[in-house]
Design a protein around this motif. Structure first.
Motif: not given
Length: 490
Positions: A218-237
């Motif tokens: 199960f450690l290898f079966l899942g999905c990443d959070t993905g890019p979320v603006a302002g939480v995991t990645v910055p807005y457009g930069n």
């Protein structure tokens, strides 16, 4: 049969969550949200009403039972004798050197005397390392079920973007029926193979190892959070440091966005935004979103829901298949554990030993694990919703950390159970006759005649020196120890 309850409960919960929480008081046709919306709250109270009514009406026939059941007829069913140890249908064992009828023994013992002996009997049972290890192993196994299964629906929602009703329905229709099948197969194997206590503990160890390997996958079966603006990645930069991440950006400052609800939208740039407001959308048709600076203005649109992760659907199907196998194999250890538990105590203490088992299962197996799992899950939160300046529920999790921590706790509990099973196996392998109470064979001829001669001398002042001292000694023990030692003498 006990496992069919949760299976029906998950399916009932799936049905209830499709009904709006206030459906009784409002016209649901005027709602602008659906069960797929994260803001949707299902009719959580429906299950309590239905189950409460079923419990009430099923309890009424119990008032028809007599105060005491009639004694078992002497011609006990052959099928029952075939399923239980041979010595279970013997005459009542003497508890003080005088053979009495079971009803006479109960009538001569006051309630206070019975309560007073409980601590001594409990200490006597827990001083048996095989009994204690098996109970603790059962607590670890049930802790995995209580903690892992309690948040499994939430885990499926976060990891694979499922709705609450879909997650509950899948659990009720797949994992739990497989667990029912595993319990049945475990009992069938124990009966068909005629496993001794040593064979049963080996089976429990093997089943535990295989199910733990499934949890590791199960450690290898899942999905990443993905890019979320302002939480995991910055807005457009993308060059902005991670430490300066903030859901609020100059592109949405004039929108007065609120963080009291989480309504994610997927932008045309492949980035998830906390809501259409945080994406800077100025129109109700989710277009003209000013925060999507990496795409042309005419294509700056969003759609409801998180952006899909690549390979997520395939990972979910694999996870579901492994979960079914894991549920079935893990449940096969239940019957061998109970067999060992029953065989390590004398027949007079079987019912009390099961009572101790169920008490410790509730105290250690059902109460702490959900708290531990819940605290671990909360520690992986990336963004908390706020209500009037106070922290609310978690709106977004770090899926990778969530998966590693959630599954690792289950693996740790399963590993601890394997250590306890191994300790039990070592105790039985080194001193089998000490811990198994004569349920798998009779006495030898010399032991039988020596015991008979000793019983013939009951009531006499002196015991000849050439007879075993163990029989003379047992009459100086406490009541709760007489039964067990008397059985070995008989």
């Amino acid at each position: 049969m006990l496992v069919f309850g949760p299976a029906c409960g998950f399916i009932l919960g799936s049905f209830c969550t499709k009904i709006y929480v206030d459906a009784v008081f409002i016209d649901t046709s005027k709602l602008d949200i659906t069960p797929d919306d994260p803001r949707w709250i299902g009719a959580w109270w429906g299950g309590f009403l239905l189950c409460g009514a079923l419990l009430f009406f099923s309890s009424l026939p119990m008032f028809g039972f007599p105060q005491s059941l009639p004694p078992r007829p002497e011609h006990a069913g052959e099928s029952e004798q075939a399923m239980l140890p041979d010595r279970d249908y013997e005459r009542p064992k003497p508890s003080n050197g005088v053979l009495r009828h079971a009803l006479d023994a109960e009538s001569s013992t006051t309630c206070f005397q019975q309560l007073r002996v409980i601590p001594k009997v409990t200490k006597h049972l827990l001083s048996n390392p095989v009994f204690t290890c098996i109970i603790l192993a059962a607590c670890m196994e049930i802790a995995v079920v209580a903690g892992f299964a309690a948040f499994l629906g939430k885990y499926l929602e976060q990891q694979f973007n499922l709705t609450t009703s879909s997650a509950n329905q899948l659990l009720g229709m797949t994992a739990i029926p497989c667990a029912c099948l595993g319990i049945f197969l475990g009992g069938l194997l124990v009966k068909k193979l005629s496993l001794s206590a040593l064979g049963a503990i080996r089976m429990a160890m093997l089943v535990n190892l295989v199910s733990t390997a499934c949890y590791v996958s199960f450690l290898f079966l899942g999905c990443d959070t993905g890019p979320v603006a302002g939480v995991t990645v910055p807005y457009g930069n993308n060059s902005t440091p991670t430490s300066s991440l903030d859901p609020y950006s100059p592109c949405n400052n004039n929108c007065e966005c609120q963080t009291d609800s989480f309504t994610p939208v997927c932008g045309a740039d492949g980035v998830t935004y906390l809501s259409a407001c945080f994406a800077g959308c100025s129109s109700t048709n989710l277009s003209g979103c000013s925060c999507l600076s990496s795409v042309p203005a005419e294509n700056a649109t969003v759609v409801p829901g998180k952006c899909p992760s690549p390979g997520c659907e395939e990972a979910f199907l694999t996870f579901l298949c492994v979960m079914c196998v894991c549920s079935m194999i893990g449940a096969m250890a239940q019957t061998p554990s109970v067999i060992i538990l029953i065989r390590t105590v004398s027949p007079e203490l079987k019912s009390y030993a099961l009572g101790v088992l169920f008490l410790l299962l509730r105290l250690l197996g059902f109460i702490p694990p959900p708290l531990i799992f819940g605290a671990g899950i909360d520690s992986t939160c990336l963004f908390w919703s706020t209500f009037c300046g106070e922290q609310g529920a978690c709106a977004l999790y770090d899926n990778v950390v969530y998966r590693y921590l959630y599954v690792s706790i289950a693996i740790a509990l399963k590993s601890f159970a394997f250590i306890l099973y191994t300790t039990t196996w070592q105790c039985l392998r080194k001193n089998y006759k000490r811990y198994i109470k004569n349920h798998e064979g009779g006495l030898s001829t010399s032991e039988f005649f020596a015991s008979t001669l000793t019983l013939d001398n009951l009531g006499r002042d002196s015991v000849p020196q050439n007879q075993p001292y163990r029989t003379k000694f047992i009459y100086n023990l406490e009541d709760h120890e007489w039964c067990e030692n008397m059985e070995s003498v008989l």
